[in-house]
Design a protein around this motif. Structure first.
Motif, PDB file in Angstrom:
ATOM      1  N   GLU A 124       0.859  -1.173   0.081  1.00  0.00           N
ATOM      2  CA  GLU A 124      -0.012  -0.013  -0.029  1.00  0.00           C
ATOM      3  C   GLU A 124       0.785   1.348  -0.053  1.00  0.00           C
ATOM      4  OE1 GLU A 124      -2.355  -0.613   3.533  1.00  0.00           O
ATOM      5  OE2 GLU A 124      -3.855  -1.418   2.294  1.00  0.00           O
ATOM      6  N   TRP A 125       0.583   2.196  -0.955  1.00  0.00           N
ATOM      7  CA  TRP A 125       1.475   3.398  -0.891  1.00  0.00           C
ATOM      8  C   TRP A 125       0.540   4.490  -1.442  1.00  0.00           C
ATOM      9  CZ3 TRP A 125       6.157   3.890  -4.699  1.00  0.00           C
ATOM     10  CH2 TRP A 125       7.027   4.899  -4.022  1.00  0.00           C
ATOM     11  N   GLY A 126       0.247   5.708  -0.443  1.00  0.00           N
ATOM     12  CA  GLY A 126      -0.352   6.622  -0.821  1.00  0.00           C
ATOM     13  C   GLY A 126       0.254   7.697  -1.691  1.00  0.00           C
ATOM     14  N   ALA A 127      -0.255   9.077  -1.649  1.00  0.00           N
ATOM     15  CA  ALA A 127       0.285   9.879  -2.560  1.00  0.00           C
ATOM     16  C   ALA A 127       1.618   9.930  -2.459  1.00  0.00           C
ATOM     17  CB  ALA A 127      -0.490  11.256  -2.204  1.00  0.00           C
ATOM     18  N   TYR A 128       2.424  10.181  -3.633  1.00  0.00           N
ATOM     19  CA  TYR A 128       3.940   9.968  -3.626  1.00  0.00           C
ATOM     20  C   TYR A 128       4.368  11.588  -3.232  1.00  0.00           C
ATOM     21  CZ  TYR A 128       8.448   9.576  -5.558  1.00  0.00           C
ATOM     22  OH  TYR A 128       9.890   9.521  -5.899  1.00  0.00           O
ATOM     23  N   TYR A 129       3.841  12.498  -3.373  1.00  0.00           N
ATOM     24  CA  TYR A 129       3.939  13.858  -2.879  1.00  0.00           C
ATOM     25  C   TYR A 129       3.271  14.407  -1.995  1.00  0.00           C
ATOM     26  CZ  TYR A 129       7.000  14.028  -7.184  1.00  0.00           C
ATOM     27  OH  TYR A 129       8.040  13.756  -8.203  1.00  0.00           O
ATOM     28  N   GLY A 130       2.623  13.544  -1.120  1.00  0.00           N
ATOM     29  CA  GLY A 130       1.869  14.224  -0.075  1.00  0.00           C
ATOM     30  C   GLY A 130       0.579  15.092  -0.369  1.00  0.00           C
ATOM     31  N   ASP A 131       0.645  15.888   0.357  1.00  0.00           N
ATOM     32  CA  ASP A 131      -0.321  17.126   0.088  1.00  0.00           C
ATOM     33  C   ASP A 131      -0.171  17.894  -0.953  1.00  0.00           C
ATOM     34  OD1 ASP A 131       1.464  18.636   1.073  1.00  0.00           O
ATOM     35  OD2 ASP A 131       0.416  19.557   2.787  1.00  0.00           O
ATOM     36  N   ALA A 132       0.768  17.670  -1.908  1.00  0.00           N
ATOM     37  CA  ALA A 132       1.136  18.513  -2.879  1.00  0.00           C
ATOM     38  C   ALA A 132       0.121  18.555  -4.280  1.00  0.00           C
ATOM     39  CB  ALA A 132       2.398  18.147  -3.740  1.00  0.00           C
TER      40      ALA A 132
END
Length: 288
Positions: A124-132
C-alpha cells in the motif's frame, strides 16, 4: 510503516511466493555491484493494475536494452503480478516488478554466465508527493543532467539511470522541496527525478520531447487525454528561459499520478483549471 525488509506478506520471486522477510539475494549479486537491473512501478486500483500489460512489455524491453533476457513471458509476468496481489490481499496497491543479473560464475563487469532473476512485490502506498496534490509541489532545480542517449540507454527503466535522481532528490529535500527538475545534456528542460513534466501557456500544453529520458506510460496516457479534449499539445525542446512564461505545471508518473507543481526554483505556477481537470480525469480513468 516498518522498514521494507521487515514486513508481513509475500513476494513473488523466481516463480514462487516467498515470505516477505525471506525474499533475499546474495551480497555478490551482480546487479548490486554493476546496476544490471530493470524495474517497473505500477499501481492497482480496485484490484486492476492500470496499463499492466504495457508495463510488463516495457520491463522485457528494458532488459533487452541493457543486454539481458528475462526468462518469463509477458503472460507469465502478468500472472505473477496477479498472484502476489492475491496472496497479500491487496486491491489498491503499488506494484514493483524487477529483474536483475544475479550471483553466478561471473563477478566482474561481464556477467553472461550469471542467472537472470525476477521478483514482484506489492504494498500500500499513498500519494507520492503528500499534500502537493492540492497545493502544488515545490521543486528544486538539479545540478545533474539527463545524459545523451549515446551515453546510456535512456529508454530503459534501468536502475543505474536513477543514481543522479537519488542525489537530486536528496538535495531538493534538504532545501524543503518535494523533488527536483532536471535539464538534459543540452540544457533543455527534461523531467523530474521520477516523473515527466508538463507546462501550460495560454490554454496550450508544452512537454519536453523524450529523446534522452523515459517516455512514461502515464505521460503517454495524459497526452492522449489532452488530445481527446481538443487541447493542443506541443512535444518539443523547452529552453530554461521559457519557464518564466508558463502559467501552470504538473508532473505525471505511476507513483506521482498527476501532481500539480506550484514552484520550480524561483518560478511560480498556479494550480489552475486545466491542471485540476487532468488530475481529476486521470483519477477517474484509472478506476474505470
Amino acid at each position: 510503516m516498518s522498514a521494507y525488509d521487515d514486513r508481513d506478506g509475500f513476494i513473488w520471486m523466481d516463480g514462487t511466493l516467498q515470505p516477505w522477510r525471506e525474499a533475499n539475494v546474495h551480497i555478490l549479486t551482480h546487479a548490486m555491484h554493476y546496476a544490471s537491473s530493470v524495474f517497473e512501478g505500477e499501481r492497482a486500483y480496485g484490484g486492476k493494475i492500470f496499463k499492466s500489460r504495457e508495463h510488463s512489455e516495457r520491463l522485457r524491453q528494458s532488459a533487452n536494452l541493457i543486454d539481458f533476457e528475462i526468462p518469463y513471458s509477458v503472460e507469465e509476468i502478468e500472472a505473477a503480478k496477479a498472484e502476489v496481489m492475491q496472496a497479500n490481499g491487496l486491491s489498491d496497491a503499488y506494484v514493483r516488478a524487477l529483474a536483475w543479473r544475479g550471483a553466478g560464475e561471473d563477478m566482474g563487469v561481464a556477467s553472461r554466465r550469471n542467472p537472470v532473476r525476477m521478483a514482484v512485490a506489492v504494498w500500500e502506498w499513498g500519494a507520492y508527493y503528500g499534500d502537493a496534490k492540492t497545493r502544488g509541489a515545490k521543486l528544486d532545480i538539479s545540478k545533474w543532467k539527463r545524459p545523451s542517449p549515446e551515453t546510456a540507454p535512456s529508454q530503459a527503466k534501468a536502475a543505474g539511470l536513477y543514481m543522479i535522481c537519488t542525489m537530486s532528490k536528496h538535495a531538493a529535500e534538504a532545501k524543503g522541496c518535494s523533488d527536483a527538475m532536471m535539464f538534459d545534456y543540452r540544457g533543455y528542460v527534461a523531467e523530474a527525478t521520477g516523473a515527466n513534466i508538463f507546462f501550460v501557456k495560454d490554454g496550450e500544453v508544452h512537454t519536453p520531447k523524450p529523446d534522452c529520458f523515459l517516455n512514461g506510460i502515464t505521460r503517454q496516457t495524459v497526452i492522449a487525454m489532452l488530445k481527446e479534449r481538443g487541447v493542443c499539445v506541443h512535444e518539443r525542446h523547452i529552453e530554461p528561459t521559457e519557464l518564466e512564461g508558463f502559467q501552470q505545471c504538473w508532473l505525471t508518473g505511476t507513483a506521482a499520478e498527476v501532481t500539480p507543481v506550484g514552484q520550480i526554483g524561483d518560478y511560480n505556477f498556479e494550480v489552475g483549471a486545466l491542471t485540476r481537470d487532468m488530475a481529476d480525469a486521470y483519477e477517474r480513468l484509472v478506476r474505470e
